[in-house]
Design an enzyme around this catalytic site. Structure first.
Site, PDB file in Angstrom:
ATOM      1  CD  GLU A  72      -1.125   0.477   3.682  1.00  0.00           C
ATOM      2  OE1 GLU A  72      -1.439   1.677   3.760  1.00  0.00           O
ATOM      3  OE2 GLU A  72      -1.495  -0.390   4.492  1.00  0.00           O
TER       4      GLU A  72
ATOM      5  CE  LYS B 298      -6.574   6.354   5.868  1.00  0.00           C
ATOM      6  NZ  LYS B 298      -6.809   6.398   7.331  1.00  0.00           N
TER       7      LYS B 298
ATOM      8  CB  SER C   5     -11.965  -0.063   8.458  1.00  0.00           C
ATOM      9  OG  SER C   5     -11.160  -0.053   7.296  1.00  0.00           O
TER      10      SER C   5
ATOM     11  CG  ASP D 235      -9.115  -1.441   5.418  1.00  0.00           C
ATOM     12  OD1 ASP D 235      -9.270  -0.673   4.456  1.00  0.00           O
ATOM     13  OD2 ASP D 235      -8.208  -1.302   6.268  1.00  0.00           O
TER      14      ASP D 235
ATOM     15  CE  LYS E 278      -3.582   0.810  10.445  1.00  0.00           C
ATOM     16  NZ  LYS E 278      -4.302   0.060   9.407  1.00  0.00           N
TER      17      LYS E 278
END
Length: 304
Positions: free
Chosen positions: A25, A87, A141, A143, A160
């Protein structure tokens, strides 16, 4: 071929020859640490992948083009420009592309672009997940939805540790995403080797993980796979040190009203400050560790 996609010639040649490629990434470059440490680390991660027998493909958006594999000059540009680069998650891509802007790819967008190019393995630091307090904020998220839908295996040190690990695992289970512990039955907590939660399965070799990937996608079971790889023991941080730093950072996040895509960069930056920079060293080492495992899995997948 996707009209917006540029694949670096080295990466393209490797894919066409069924040689191992590992995606990386770019948010970690532009938003993860200051210049020049970000560029040094990015190049070291690429070198680590090469040393372990695979081709690195760092992914970013530059001038509205989806880049799979960057030149050193492009990595330097991302590092120097830093926080001025957007981002970029899935929702941002139509505007970033149409306006020919630059974008630093998150886990979600790196997975998307890797899949467009045919890259099956992606090594990162930690995935996003369900934020603490999500029962009131709904801060989850993107993700996780990408893992539910995009056929890429993500090698990480867990989610995280600023997140709610238990709820993240529940969300992944609901969406049919296997969470594989590499040589561990316990979900790692990013800076620390262990959390209070277990993984779905422990697999002990890159070959076993590649076999599971192949079986999943040959059965047309859509979506990715989380490969949870604990940080090397010598770089694991004591929970007595890291947990209070995370709790303080979360309090400050709430007090300052930081929300949305700014939450994770704020929290990681404050944790780094509160630990005297120790968390940054751990972060770098776990990414290198994931790059090594990612290369081994990519090699095994190509040979499967």
């Amino acid at each position: 071929m996707n009209a917006y996609l540029d694949i670096h010639p080295e990466v393209k040649a490797a894919l066409e020859a069924n040689q191992p490629v590992v995606a990386l990434e770019s948010t970690i470059i532009s938003h993860g640490m200051p210049y020049p440490d970000n560029v040094t680390t990015a190049l070291k991660v690429e070198e680590t992948i090469r040393e372990n027998g695979a081709i690195p493909a760092t992914i970013a958006i530059i001038g509205g083009r989806l880049k799979v594999g960057l030149t050193h000059e492009e990595i330097e540009y991302l590092g120097k420009t830093g926080l001025a680069i957007t981002k970029t998650s899935r929702r941002d891509m139509p505007v970033i592309i149409s306006k020919k802007m630059d974008g630093a790819t998150t886990v979600a967008t790196t997975m998307m672009i890797a899949a467009m190019a045919g890259v099956k393995v992606f090594a990162t630091g930690g995935i996003g997940g369900v934020h603490r307090g999500a029962e009131t904020t709904f801060d989850i998220s993107a993700d996780l939805q990408e893992l539910a839908n995009t056929d890429v295996a993500v090698v990480c040190a867990g989610c995280k540790s600023i997140l709610d690990i238990g709820l993240t695992l529940e969300y992944l289970e609901t969406n049919g995403v296997p969470v594989i512990g590499y040589q561990t039955k316990v979900m790692p907590a990013f800076y620390n080797r262990e959390s209070d939660f277990g993984v779905d399965y422990q697999l002990d070799t890159a070959e076993e993980i590649a076999g599971a990937m192949k079986a999943k996608w040959e059965m047309n079971l859509k979506g990715g796979m989380v490969v949870a790889n604990p940080i090397p023991e010598q770089f694991s941080m004591s929970r007595d040190l890291i947990d209070p730093a995370i709790e303080q950072a979360l309090r400050e996040l709430d007090e300052q009203g930081v929300k949305g895509k700014e939450s994770t960069p704020f929290l990681l930056s404050r944790v780094k400050e509160l630990t005297g920079g120790d968390s940054l060293e751990s972060n770098i080492e776990l990414v290198l560790n994931n790059a090594r495992l990612g290369a081994a899995i990519a090699k095994s997948y190509c040979a499967a």
